[in-house]
Design a protein around this motif. Sequence first.
Motif, mmCIF file in Angstrom:
data_model
loop_
_atom_site.group_PDB
_atom_site.id
_atom_site.type_symbol
_atom_site.label_atom_id
_atom_site.label_comp_id
_atom_site.label_asym_id
_atom_site.label_seq_id
_atom_site.Cartn_x
_atom_site.Cartn_y
_atom_site.Cartn_z
ATOM 1 N N THR A 40 4.256 1.245 -6.478
ATOM 2 C CA THR A 40 4.883 1.819 -5.285
ATOM 3 C C THR A 40 4.397 1.034 -4.073
ATOM 4 O O THR A 40 3.198 0.726 -3.966
ATOM 5 C CB THR A 40 4.537 3.298 -5.120
ATOM 6 O OG1 THR A 40 4.897 3.994 -6.319
ATOM 7 C CG2 THR A 40 5.273 3.908 -3.941
ATOM 8 N N ARG A 41 5.311 0.749 -3.169
ATOM 9 C CA ARG A 41 4.977 -0.052 -1.987
ATOM 10 C C ARG A 41 5.509 0.636 -0.735
ATOM 11 O O ARG A 41 6.663 1.056 -0.687
ATOM 12 C CB ARG A 41 5.580 -1.453 -2.114
ATOM 13 C CG ARG A 41 5.287 -2.390 -0.934
ATOM 14 C CD ARG A 41 5.916 -3.748 -1.193
ATOM 15 N NE ARG A 41 5.602 -4.728 -0.164
ATOM 16 C CZ ARG A 41 6.366 -4.970 0.905
ATOM 17 N NH1 ARG A 41 7.501 -4.287 1.092
ATOM 18 N NH2 ARG A 41 6.017 -5.892 1.792
ATOM 19 N N ARG A 42 4.622 0.711 0.296
ATOM 20 C CA ARG A 42 5.013 1.227 1.601
ATOM 21 C C ARG A 42 4.527 0.252 2.662
ATOM 22 O O ARG A 42 3.457 -0.363 2.518
ATOM 23 C CB ARG A 42 4.406 2.617 1.846
ATOM 24 C CG ARG A 42 4.951 3.702 0.934
ATOM 25 C CD ARG A 42 4.529 5.087 1.433
ATOM 26 N NE ARG A 42 3.075 5.229 1.427
ATOM 27 C CZ ARG A 42 2.397 5.685 0.375
ATOM 28 N NH1 ARG A 42 3.026 6.008 -0.743
ATOM 29 N NH2 ARG A 42 1.071 5.820 0.449
ATOM 30 N N THR A 43 5.292 0.132 3.734
ATOM 31 C CA THR A 43 4.958 -0.787 4.818
ATOM 32 C C THR A 43 4.940 -0.038 6.145
ATOM 33 O O THR A 43 5.555 1.036 6.293
ATOM 34 C CB THR A 43 5.977 -1.937 4.902
ATOM 35 O OG1 THR A 43 7.281 -1.394 5.137
ATOM 36 C CG2 THR A 43 5.976 -2.756 3.617
ATOM 37 N N SER A 44 4.237 -0.619 7.101
ATOM 38 C CA SER A 44 4.160 -0.054 8.454
ATOM 39 C C SER A 44 4.152 -1.205 9.455
ATOM 40 O O SER A 44 3.738 -2.330 9.126
ATOM 41 C CB SER A 44 2.899 0.805 8.615
ATOM 42 O OG SER A 44 1.736 0.011 8.416
ATOM 43 N N ASP A 60 -4.475 -2.496 0.021
ATOM 44 C CA ASP A 60 -3.958 -2.499 1.393
ATOM 45 C C ASP A 60 -4.130 -3.895 1.969
ATOM 46 O O ASP A 60 -5.176 -4.553 1.778
ATOM 47 C CB ASP A 60 -4.711 -1.490 2.267
ATOM 48 C CG ASP A 60 -4.392 -0.057 1.879
ATOM 49 O OD1 ASP A 60 -3.196 0.261 1.752
ATOM 50 O OD2 ASP A 60 -5.346 0.728 1.666
ATOM 51 N N VAL A 66 0.727 -3.320 4.656
ATOM 52 C CA VAL A 66 1.306 -3.221 3.312
ATOM 53 C C VAL A 66 0.381 -2.343 2.481
ATOM 54 O O VAL A 66 -0.840 -2.590 2.414
ATOM 55 C CB VAL A 66 1.467 -4.610 2.653
ATOM 56 C CG1 VAL A 66 2.037 -4.463 1.248
ATOM 57 C CG2 VAL A 66 2.338 -5.516 3.490
ATOM 58 N N HIS A 67 0.951 -1.308 1.850
ATOM 59 C CA HIS A 67 0.196 -0.377 1.012
ATOM 60 C C HIS A 67 0.850 -0.363 -0.373
ATOM 61 O O HIS A 67 2.032 -0.027 -0.518
ATOM 62 C CB HIS A 67 0.215 1.027 1.629
ATOM 63 C CG HIS A 67 -0.520 2.038 0.806
ATOM 64 N ND1 HIS A 67 -1.894 2.176 0.826
ATOM 65 C CD2 HIS A 67 -0.062 2.987 -0.075
ATOM 66 C CE1 HIS A 67 -2.253 3.140 0.009
ATOM 67 N NE2 HIS A 67 -1.161 3.649 -0.545
ATOM 68 N N SER A 117 7.943 -6.081 -2.995
ATOM 69 C CA SER A 117 8.783 -6.241 -1.811
ATOM 70 C C SER A 117 10.229 -6.503 -2.182
ATOM 71 O O SER A 117 11.140 -6.268 -1.375
ATOM 72 C CB SER A 117 8.257 -7.382 -0.944
ATOM 73 O OG SER A 117 8.271 -8.603 -1.674
ATOM 74 N N GLU A 149 0.414 0.882 -4.485
ATOM 75 C CA GLU A 149 -0.250 1.754 -5.438
ATOM 76 C C GLU A 149 0.209 1.387 -6.846
ATOM 77 O O GLU A 149 1.411 1.213 -7.097
ATOM 78 C CB GLU A 149 0.077 3.230 -5.158
ATOM 79 C CG GLU A 149 -0.398 3.728 -3.814
ATOM 80 C CD GLU A 149 -0.037 5.184 -3.587
ATOM 81 O OE1 GLU A 149 0.598 5.769 -4.515
ATOM 82 O OE2 GLU A 149 -0.354 5.726 -2.520
ATOM 83 N N GLN A 167 10.532 -2.727 -7.135
ATOM 84 C CA GLN A 167 9.342 -1.980 -7.516
ATOM 85 C C GLN A 167 9.350 -1.728 -9.023
ATOM 86 O O GLN A 167 9.453 -0.601 -9.506
ATOM 87 C CB GLN A 167 9.266 -0.667 -6.734
ATOM 88 C CG GLN A 167 9.113 -0.871 -5.234
ATOM 89 C CD GLN A 167 8.864 0.418 -4.487
ATOM 90 O OE1 GLN A 167 8.538 1.447 -5.075
ATOM 91 N NE2 GLN A 167 9.019 0.367 -3.173
#
Length: 689
Positions: free
Chosen positions: A578-582, A669, A601-602, A518, A604, A521
């Motif tokens: 790698t981090r992705r949020t929604s 996740d 929170v995703h 967060s 990888e 990365q």
Amino acid sequence: MAAGTVPVWASELDSVVVYAQGALCRRLARGTIPAGGRVRVAGLPRSLDPDSLRARVVGASGVRVTEARVDVEAEPQDSGRGDALLREVERLREDCAAAQGRRDRQVTLIEEIGALRPVPPARKRDDPHRRTPVDAWLAFADFVDERLTVLHSRLRELEEELRRVEHELTVAVDRHCRASTDAPAAHVAASFGAVLTLDGTGQVEVEVEYGVPGAVWVPTYRLTHRRGDDAGRLLLRASVAQRTGEDWTGVRIALATADLRRRTELPRLRSVRIGRSQPAPAPSGWRAHPEGLNGLFTGYDTAGPRPDTGAVPSLVGAAAPSAPPAPPPPPAPVGYGAPAAPDRAEAVFAQAYGSGDPTPPAEPRTRARPRTGARPAAAPAGLAPAAPGAAPPPPPAASSGFAPAPPPAAGPPRPESADLDYTALVLCGPEEPEGRRGRLFPGSGFDPVTAEYRRRAEAVAALPLPGHAVRPRESAGSFDHRFDAAAPADIPSDGTWHTVTVGEIPVGLRTEYVCVPSVEQTVYATLVLSNATAQALLAGPVEVTVDEDYLLTASLPTLAPGGVCRVGLGPAEAVGVTRRTSLRESTSGLRNNVTVLDHGVHVELANRLSVPVRVEVRERVPVTSDADVRIEERADWTAPEDDGTPERHTPGTRLWRVELPAGGTAVRDGRYEIRIPAGKALTGGNRRS
């Protein structure tokens, strides 16, 4: 027995224990006990503390040391390496001053030539205006330009010569400052020795122990690790600096965190009984002077004043001889390198040796002090108390030298530490005042040369520390530790840092990878180090070597036995994250009066190393102090637990610990919902942060 008739035993330095400040040295001497039992053990340094001298017989039964005291002998010596360095510094100092003078004269000459200006002749009142020939102006300008060109060329040569001489002077001064202080710098060397009185006969070995100032140490470490292994080697080393006046060559070194000057004897607690008679106090080793001591000098006083053998006989008919002129005051003791003129050579010299101003002498160790319980001296006949009703006598003149005696202190006499030093007590003769003669008082043991040696030795404590280094007294805390070196070491008395290898320390190591996607990365490699010994690891710099390649120098904190800490190794580019949020916003409740913020929170992870790794992924969940605002977590992460490391986690921290095989990947996740009532919502606010 005279000092010259006492047999001299040579000694060799066997071991040294370096404390937080100062050192305790042990010397061994062997020989046959002579008749009378008095021997002199030579080889002691000039900066030793006389009160710390101890001696004992090693491995011989029935022989003991009954007395030990410090003895000083002076002997001439030849000029050595120290004198050669000193002469080199003096020669370069004179060369630097001469080069400075030549350069200054050249600058003055350039200023004189540059100040030349054409001056027209004075014009009379009736003379017409005259035109100055241009050729004359140009010829004058050419002359000044050519002259300045030659002078500036010479100035560049002189400045280059001055820089070269200043550099040589700086190097020579540095070599002289770093030279060992084992060799005395004077033509007459004063050697210190221990005069021992032995009770016994035969061949014996004597151990002499003494303390010296001017020795400090700080711990350093070297950590060797191979990537992917859970083992490593931690090598304890020490940076030691000493200027005790003797070179430590091939001696056993031990390092301690204790304070050498702190008293270690246990206090004696005495009971106090209320309402009962108290027991008599234990003798303190000092007793008051006997009564009637002044009667021993009655015959000396009745004999009258002693004849003055130095008086000048008077001549009949001759004028009275005038008083001899007062001797001129002695010159002020100027230190080596005292500047005589404010030039660059003196500045370079003063930077290394100080300003050279005379410093007041150090306070002597023992001084003659008036005893608190001594009887006051009888008043002279002229100062006898007047009869009742008589006028008071006039006060004595200021030049008489008599001062009012202080009133005696109430209670029994309390001796000071100097009064208990029996070897330093001096018996006052009959020429002393009535209150002092025939009594023992501490003598003046002040030696300015020894005080200068000790001052130079104690200056080692002001050395700048190496990077990340911490003094052992600060990192050890309330406990003291000792570390013995595995092999003998050589440490010259030059006042600079020298590295000594102490030994290998068994520690537990494991490699962990930490990332906070967060924030950044990037995955960072860390070594979790645990102290598996019974001694504490002191704080200090640690050089980390990974796969036989130097990586970095980190700071190691103090680790108690069983303590754990992390040592960062920097980014691990072979492990990616790698981090992705929604975010999904909705409402709930009977009247849709609750706003629901669903965060996802995703993460990888990918391991491109040839060995399996363990990655710790750190996330953060919001925390609230309002009971109406609820936060519901829907993930398999865990809250951080106490793993023994002194690391503190921010409230709301959550952890994923992922095991990645070689060349493998993993996905994690996590979700959490924030439920905010309508009355608590902030209209137009940023609810996504």
